[in-house]
Motif scaffolding. Structure first.
Motif, PDB file in Angstrom:
ATOM      1  N   ALA A  80     -50.476 108.918  43.698  1.00 21.00           N
ATOM      2  CA  ALA A  80     -50.443 110.033  44.557  1.00 21.00           C
ATOM      3  C   ALA A  80     -50.132 111.271  44.025  1.00 21.00           C
ATOM      4  CB  ALA A  80     -49.912 109.621  46.015  1.00 21.00           C
ATOM      5  N   ALA A  81     -48.946 111.240  43.570  1.00 22.04           N
ATOM      6  CA  ALA A  81     -48.327 112.619  42.846  1.00 22.04           C
ATOM      7  C   ALA A  81     -49.495 113.732  42.057  1.00 22.04           C
ATOM      8  CB  ALA A  81     -47.279 112.431  42.149  1.00 22.04           C
ATOM      9  N   GLN A  82     -50.517 112.710  41.368  1.00 20.66           N
ATOM     10  CA  GLN A  82     -51.537 113.372  40.623  1.00 20.66           C
ATOM     11  C   GLN A  82     -52.759 113.482  41.382  1.00 20.66           C
ATOM     12  OE1 GLN A  82     -51.206 114.866  37.486  1.00 20.66           O
ATOM     13  NE2 GLN A  82     -48.977 114.580  37.694  1.00 20.66           N
ATOM     14  N   ASP A  83     -52.845 113.064  42.538  1.00 22.68           N
ATOM     15  CA  ASP A  83     -54.181 113.272  43.383  1.00 22.68           C
ATOM     16  C   ASP A  83     -53.912 114.643  44.144  1.00 22.68           C
ATOM     17  OD1 ASP A  83     -56.089 113.207  45.122  1.00 22.68           O
ATOM     18  OD2 ASP A  83     -55.706 111.080  45.852  1.00 22.68           O
TER      19      ASP A  83
ATOM     20  N   GLY B  20     -45.902 113.054  46.910  1.00 22.05           N
ATOM     21  CA  GLY B  20     -45.577 113.859  45.481  1.00 22.05           C
ATOM     22  C   GLY B  20     -45.867 115.123  45.401  1.00 22.05           C
ATOM     23  N   LYS B  21     -45.844 115.827  46.631  1.00 20.32           N
ATOM     24  CA  LYS B  21     -46.047 117.389  46.562  1.00 20.32           C
ATOM     25  C   LYS B  21     -45.116 118.213  47.342  1.00 20.32           C
ATOM     26  CE  LYS B  21     -50.294 116.450  45.532  1.00 20.32           C
ATOM     27  NZ  LYS B  21     -50.279 114.746  45.554  1.00 20.32           N
ATOM     28  N   ILE B  22     -45.198 119.704  47.207  1.00 14.96           N
ATOM     29  CA  ILE B  22     -44.630 120.465  47.902  1.00 14.96           C
ATOM     30  C   ILE B  22     -46.058 121.183  48.766  1.00 14.96           C
ATOM     31  CG2 ILE B  22     -43.404 122.768  48.206  1.00 14.96           C
ATOM     32  CD1 ILE B  22     -41.896 122.112  45.681  1.00 14.96           C
ATOM     33  N   LEU B  23     -45.735 121.257  49.942  1.00 14.94           N
ATOM     34  CA  LEU B  23     -46.895 121.663  51.040  1.00 14.94           C
ATOM     35  C   LEU B  23     -46.438 122.951  51.566  1.00 14.94           C
ATOM     36  CD1 LEU B  23     -47.502 118.378  53.123  1.00 14.94           C
ATOM     37  CD2 LEU B  23     -48.318 119.107  50.873  1.00 14.94           C
ATOM     38  N   ARG B  24     -47.474 123.838  51.884  1.00 12.97           N
ATOM     39  CA  ARG B  24     -47.271 125.111  52.365  1.00 12.97           C
ATOM     40  C   ARG B  24     -48.095 125.402  53.488  1.00 12.97           C
ATOM     41  NH1 ARG B  24     -49.532 130.294  51.150  1.00 12.97           N
ATOM     42  NH2 ARG B  24     -48.237 132.053  51.379  1.00 12.97           N
ATOM     43  N   LEU B  25     -47.311 125.565  54.935  1.00 14.63           N
ATOM     44  CA  LEU B  25     -48.019 125.379  56.021  1.00 14.63           C
ATOM     45  C   LEU B  25     -47.645 126.761  56.881  1.00 14.63           C
ATOM     46  CD1 LEU B  25     -46.997 121.797  57.045  1.00 14.63           C
ATOM     47  CD2 LEU B  25     -48.771 122.311  55.723  1.00 14.63           C
TER      48      LEU B  25
ATOM     49  N   MET C  43     -47.777 120.094  42.666  1.00 15.97           N
ATOM     50  CA  MET C  43     -48.085 118.617  42.691  1.00 15.97           C
ATOM     51  C   MET C  43     -47.397 118.059  41.386  1.00 15.97           C
ATOM     52  SD  MET C  43     -52.062 118.850  41.339  1.00 15.97           S
ATOM     53  CE  MET C  43     -52.099 116.964  40.944  1.00 15.97           C
ATOM     54  N   GLY C  44     -47.535 116.760  41.466  1.00 11.68           N
ATOM     55  CA  GLY C  44     -46.847 115.932  40.281  1.00 11.68           C
ATOM     56  C   GLY C  44     -45.242 115.990  40.397  1.00 11.68           C
ATOM     57  N   HIS C  45     -45.047 115.689  41.657  1.00  4.78           N
ATOM     58  CA  HIS C  45     -43.557 115.660  42.129  1.00  4.78           C
ATOM     59  C   HIS C  45     -43.391 114.016  42.378  1.00  4.78           C
ATOM     60  CE1 HIS C  45     -42.752 119.942  42.239  1.00  4.78           C
ATOM     61  NE2 HIS C  45     -43.833 120.047  43.171  1.00  4.78           N
ATOM     62  N   ARG C  46     -41.988 113.644  42.178  1.00  3.52           N
ATOM     63  CA  ARG C  46     -41.528 112.469  42.417  1.00  3.52           C
ATOM     64  C   ARG C  46     -40.830 112.347  43.824  1.00  3.52           C
ATOM     65  NH1 ARG C  46     -37.042 108.964  41.549  1.00  3.52           N
ATOM     66  NH2 ARG C  46     -37.738 106.657  41.211  1.00  3.52           N
ATOM     67  N   ASN C  47     -40.230 112.955  43.817  1.00  4.69           N
ATOM     68  CA  ASN C  47     -39.260 113.079  44.983  1.00  4.69           C
ATOM     69  C   ASN C  47     -38.130 114.244  45.201  1.00  4.69           C
ATOM     70  OD1 ASN C  47     -38.065 112.144  47.460  1.00  4.69           O
ATOM     71  ND2 ASN C  47     -36.676 110.912  46.571  1.00  4.69           N
ATOM     72  N   VAL C  48     -38.779 115.295  45.567  1.00  4.41           N
ATOM     73  CA  VAL C  48     -38.212 116.668  45.952  1.00  4.41           C
ATOM     74  C   VAL C  48     -37.390 116.608  47.249  1.00  4.41           C
ATOM     75  CG1 VAL C  48     -38.564 119.151  46.321  1.00  4.41           C
ATOM     76  CG2 VAL C  48     -39.686 117.952  44.471  1.00  4.41           C
ATOM     77  N   GLN C  49     -36.249 117.102  47.136  1.00  3.06           N
ATOM     78  CA  GLN C  49     -35.234 117.008  48.392  1.00  3.06           C
ATOM     79  C   GLN C  49     -34.375 118.296  48.432  1.00  3.06           C
ATOM     80  OE1 GLN C  49     -32.850 113.441  48.795  1.00  3.06           O
ATOM     81  NE2 GLN C  49     -34.561 112.141  48.943  1.00  3.06           N
ATOM     82  N   GLY C  50     -34.843 119.435  47.764  1.00  2.00           N
ATOM     83  CA  GLY C  50     -34.424 120.631  47.931  1.00  2.00           C
ATOM     84  C   GLY C  50     -35.130 121.645  47.323  1.00  2.00           C
TER      85      GLY C  50
ATOM     86  N   GLY D 264     -46.091 116.988  36.449  1.00  2.00           N
ATOM     87  CA  GLY D 264     -45.968 116.003  35.528  1.00  2.00           C
ATOM     88  C   GLY D 264     -45.793 114.438  36.089  1.00  2.00           C
ATOM     89  N   TRP D 265     -45.093 114.058  37.041  1.00  2.00           N
ATOM     90  CA  TRP D 265     -44.948 112.772  37.712  1.00  2.00           C
ATOM     91  C   TRP D 265     -46.274 112.230  38.096  1.00  2.00           C
ATOM     92  CZ3 TRP D 265     -41.639 109.182  36.960  1.00  2.00           C
ATOM     93  CH2 TRP D 265     -41.687 108.017  37.710  1.00  2.00           C
ATOM     94  N   PRO D 266     -46.278 110.936  37.573  1.00  2.00           N
ATOM     95  CA  PRO D 266     -45.601 109.838  36.794  1.00  2.00           C
ATOM     96  C   PRO D 266     -46.029 109.990  35.387  1.00  2.00           C
ATOM     97  CG  PRO D 266     -47.421 108.837  37.824  1.00  2.00           C
ATOM     98  CD  PRO D 266     -47.758 110.091  38.289  1.00  2.00           C
ATOM     99  N   VAL D 267     -46.745 111.026  34.818  1.00  2.00           N
ATOM    100  CA  VAL D 267     -47.176 110.999  33.360  1.00  2.00           C
ATOM    101  C   VAL D 267     -45.842 111.210  32.540  1.00  2.00           C
ATOM    102  CG1 VAL D 267     -48.701 112.245  31.764  1.00  2.00           C
ATOM    103  CG2 VAL D 267     -49.328 111.928  34.130  1.00  2.00           C
ATOM    104  N   VAL D 268     -45.023 112.532  32.932  1.00  2.00           N
ATOM    105  CA  VAL D 268     -43.880 112.652  32.186  1.00  2.00           C
ATOM    106  C   VAL D 268     -42.621 112.864  33.083  1.00  2.00           C
ATOM    107  CG1 VAL D 268     -45.300 113.865  30.495  1.00  2.00           C
ATOM    108  CG2 VAL D 268     -44.431 115.377  32.421  1.00  2.00           C
ATOM    109  N   GLU D 269     -41.642 112.861  32.805  1.00  2.00           N
ATOM    110  CA  GLU D 269     -40.350 112.887  33.348  1.00  2.00           C
ATOM    111  C   GLU D 269     -39.351 113.652  32.426  1.00  2.00           C
ATOM    112  OE1 GLU D 269     -36.501 110.126  34.964  1.00  2.00           O
ATOM    113  OE2 GLU D 269     -38.263 109.243  34.203  1.00  2.00           O
TER     114      GLU D 269
END
Length: 385
Positions: A201-204, A210-215, A234-241, A273-278
């Motif tokens: 989903a992070a690459q979709d 797997g995103k940062i959204l702007r609303l 996009m391309g995020h695994r788990n952003v919490q900050g 990059g997630w999950p292609v690269v870390e």
């Protein structure tokens, strides 16, 4: 800094740092002295004079406890005029720390279903000129969602009004739920989501995971978003900050899987990059982090900025990382503070009186909560030597 040079520098830093093993809390940490009198300083009249350009900041040592007895706290949001709101993940309760240092229940957010890492997460407050609006991110039966509720009453006696859904359909799982909310300098609402164990989903680009959204404050796609949707990056695994430094640069702290946690400079439309690269990969089409850490030394959640210094709250790493920035890059190697002193650190926010407020996370349902439960700490700041 070029990718191969930055990789080498970060690798040297990783070898020099002490690895802290394990995710759970260890022995109970000492509770610092409780703040007295008006425990919650009001920002009114305390705005410091602007620091000289190029000033960087470090955590001081005269730390005080603003609140104790918290259970699985996740987000702290200071209120105009003093006080704060605190979310508790597992019971879905919002607490108010009053201007005089009392801790009281504002109410439970309706529909919160906790389990694993899911539950009530981020809070954000929008001042409308009437009743402030409280935005909350949480896991429901079927999804993660954002709702808003009016804060009724006066400071010291707030209560929650009826909840209105701003955005639903964000994927939910027992882990990787994202959940940070913040109104950016542009007035729009930024929402971080995890991949919810759906890695692809992070690459979709059409998926919310797997995103940062702007609303907009009503939950629509904000004007100027790169694809005309709610997705900002996009391309995020788990952003919490998320945070913005004084030069307007947006930053995000991100959990890696087994190898690298990340600090990223966020650009609209960028793919991290997630999950292609870390971590730093130097691959075309993916944006490398500005800094990275072994997961045992960070597992970063909350992120705050003061001037051009960023502060990352580390869970598994049990420390506060301090990163000086310039021109969208790290200006020096990250510096650790409060290492293992208070255990797992969940959230950090900057205050206008040159302090940080810091939430611990040692009662997160992973074991015996210990006698001191969790704390809201006040940490003074000093200029870097």
């Amino acid at each position: 800094m070029k990718a191969d040079a930055r990789t080498a520098a970060i690798g040297c830093l990783a070898l020099a740092l002490i690895v802290v093993a394990g995710c759970g809390a260890s022995a109970p940490r000492p509770v610092p002295p409780t703040a007295t009198a008006t425990a919650v300083p009001s920002p009114s009249g305390t705005e410091p004079s602007p620091a000289p350009e190029g000033t960087f900041w470090r955590a001081g040592t005269d730390i005080a406890t603003l609140a104790s007895g918290l259970t699985s706290p996740w987000s702290v949001v200071p209120l105009a005029g003093g006080g704060a709101l605190i979310s508790q993940r597992d019971d879905g309760v919002v607490l108010e720390l009053t201007r005089t240092g009392d801790l009281r229940t504002v109410g439970a957010v309706p529909g919160v279903v906790s389990g694993g890492e899911s539950g009530l997460h981020g809070l954000a407050v929008l001042d409308t000129g009437e009743d402030p609006l409280l935005y909350a991110y949480f896991g429901s039966v079927d999804d993660n969602r954002v709702v808003r509720m009016p804060l009724l009453g006066d400071p010291g006696s707030f209560r929650l009004g009826d909840a209105e859904v701003v955005l639903d359909g964000i994927p939910r799982a027992s882990t990787h739920d994202g959940g940070r909310l913040a109104f950016g300098p542009d007035g729009y609402l930024y929402v971080t989501t995890g991949d919810a164990q759906q890695r692809d989903a992070a690459q979709d680009r059409e998926a919310l995971g797997g995103k940062i959204l702007r609303l907009t404050p009503d939950g629509d796609a904000a004007p100027g978003n790169p694809w005309g949707t709610r997705v900002w990056s996009m391309g995020h695994r788990n952003v919490q900050g998320i945070a913005w430094t004084a030069d307007g640069t947006m930053w995000a702290s991100e959990f890696g899987q087994n190898t690298w946690d990340e600090l990223n400079r966020i650009e609209p439309g960028a793919n991290y990059g997630w999950p292609v690269v870390e971590g730093v990969a130097g691959r075309d089409g993916y944006t490398d982090p500005v800094a990275q850490w072994p997961t045992s030394e960070a597992s970063p959640s909350g992120l705050a900025s003061v001037g051009d210094t960023l502060f990352l709250a580390g869970l598994r790493g049990e420390r506060l990382w301090q990163v000086d920035t310039a021109d969208g890059e790290a200006a020096a190697d990250p510096v650790a503070a409060l290492t293992t002193q208070f255990g797992r650190l969940r959230d950090v926010v900057a205050r206008p009186d040159e302090t940080l407020w810091l939430l611990t996370s040692n009662t997160d349902g992973r074991g015996d909560p210990g006698p001191s439960d969790d704390l809201l700490l006040r940490v003074p700041l000093v200029t870097a030597p």
